[in-house]
Design an enzyme around this catalytic site. Structure first.
Site, mmCIF file in Angstrom:
data_model
loop_
_atom_site.group_PDB
_atom_site.id
_atom_site.type_symbol
_atom_site.label_atom_id
_atom_site.label_comp_id
_atom_site.label_asym_id
_atom_site.label_seq_id
_atom_site.Cartn_x
_atom_site.Cartn_y
_atom_site.Cartn_z
ATOM 1 N N ASP A 36 0.974 -1.147 0.142
ATOM 2 C CA ASP A 36 0.076 -0.025 -0.014
ATOM 3 C C ASP A 36 0.915 1.063 -0.265
ATOM 4 O OD1 ASP A 36 -3.563 0.062 0.622
ATOM 5 O OD2 ASP A 36 -1.765 1.906 1.209
ATOM 6 N N ASP A 63 3.831 2.463 -4.030
ATOM 7 C CA ASP A 63 2.912 3.454 -5.163
ATOM 8 C C ASP A 63 2.953 2.483 -6.334
ATOM 9 O OD1 ASP A 63 1.721 5.059 -6.391
ATOM 10 O OD2 ASP A 63 2.337 7.261 -5.713
ATOM 11 N N VAL A 64 0.977 2.235 -6.430
ATOM 12 C CA VAL A 64 1.502 1.469 -7.909
ATOM 13 C C VAL A 64 1.193 2.106 -9.193
ATOM 14 C CG1 VAL A 64 -0.165 -0.219 -6.436
ATOM 15 C CG2 VAL A 64 -1.454 1.476 -7.170
ATOM 16 N N ASN A 90 -5.804 -5.035 -6.680
ATOM 17 C CA ASN A 90 -6.321 -4.171 -6.178
ATOM 18 C C ASN A 90 -6.450 -2.830 -6.276
ATOM 19 O OD1 ASN A 90 -9.107 -4.655 -4.099
ATOM 20 N ND2 ASN A 90 -7.392 -3.802 -2.906
ATOM 21 N N TYR A 155 -13.968 6.628 -14.000
ATOM 22 C CA TYR A 155 -13.766 5.397 -12.583
ATOM 23 C C TYR A 155 -14.627 4.439 -13.710
ATOM 24 C CZ TYR A 155 -14.233 2.580 -9.209
ATOM 25 O OH TYR A 155 -14.101 1.262 -8.169
ATOM 26 N N ALA A 188 -19.584 -2.730 -1.577
ATOM 27 C CA ALA A 188 -19.203 -3.911 -0.747
ATOM 28 C C ALA A 188 -18.884 -2.914 0.349
ATOM 29 C CB ALA A 188 -17.368 -4.247 -1.530
#
Length: 247
Positions: A36, A63-64, A90, A155, A188
């Protein structure tokens, strides 16, 4: 179901799907690596997982949106654990803005965090999986990638892109014995979402579901674990809806 396999989960801090997926993988015997960009929250997640399972996972800040950091994450997982068997992509970022008012920064940030990061993480993991001749990647998409929703153009485009990336990359690596699939949740519920989303919107989205409620993060995580396991050995290039909202 995942005994002895090294599983990397991105965006695993907090209380959402990422943490739930990490917990379920650990419960199924995985050697767990979590990441994360929030270092403090990542450490707290590792502590909570240790409390649940008795084993503290390897926690690697990442950091993706940074390809070099993703390369480091996958390299570290493979070096420390001996193999890199499963990647659960994810990480994602949403937001609400009409197209007429959306800024370049809003668009670019959502696409970078949600779609481009999934590509970069997939590429980094495949550099280890292809030579090994095995591996599984599970992406987190969304039903918004199929259906329209006001204020969600960035998104929805990103999640539709994740679905397309899943299907195409699955064909690219099938000959190497690697499977790539995705889940498409709808809603979710977890504490952070309850804080940032309005009660009216959450009630509206919940009412769309066949069961009249949001999913629990672990209910999505269970499907991720299934896709990562040998029980899904002939599934690749699929997007599994964890919702009644498949078109």
């Amino acid at each position: 179901m995942l005994d002895g396999r090294t599983v990397v989960v991105t965006a695993a801090a907090g209380t959402g799907i990422g943490f739930a997926a990490a917990l379920r993988c650990a419960e199924e015997g995985a050697r767990l690596v979590i990441s994360d960009r929030h270092t403090r929250r990542l450490a707290e997640a590792a502590d909570r997982l240790a409390d649940h399972t008795g084993t503290r996972p390897l926690a690697v800040p990442c950091d993706v949106t940074d390809g070099a950091q993703l390369d480091h994450l996958m390299d570290t997982a493979a070096h420390e654990c001996g193999t890199l068997d499963v990647l659960i992509n994810n990480a994602g970022l949403g937001g609400t803005a009409a197209v007429t008012e959306m800024t370049d920064t809003q668009w670019d940030t959502v696409l970078a965090t949600t779609l481009t990061s999934t590509f970069k993480a997939t590429r980094a993991a495949l550099r280890h999986m292809v030579p090994a001749g095995r591996g599984v990647i599970v992406n987190n998409a969304s039903v918004v990638g199929w259906r329209a929703q006001r204020g969600q153009a960035h998104y929805a485009a990103a999640k539709a892109g994740v679905m397309a990336l899943t299907r195409c990359s699955a064909l690219d690596v099938a000959a190497h014995g690697i499977r790539v699939n995705a889940v498409a949740p709808s809603l979710a519920m977890h504490p952070h979402l309850a804080k940032v989303a309005g009660a009216e919107l959450l009630a509206e989205l919940s009412a769309r579901e066949a069961f009249g409620r949001a999913a629990e993060p672990w209910e999505v995580a269970n499907v991720m674990v299934f896709l990562a396991s040998d029980y899904a050995s002939y599934l690749t290039g699929e997007v599994v809806a964890v919702s009644s909202q498949h078109p």
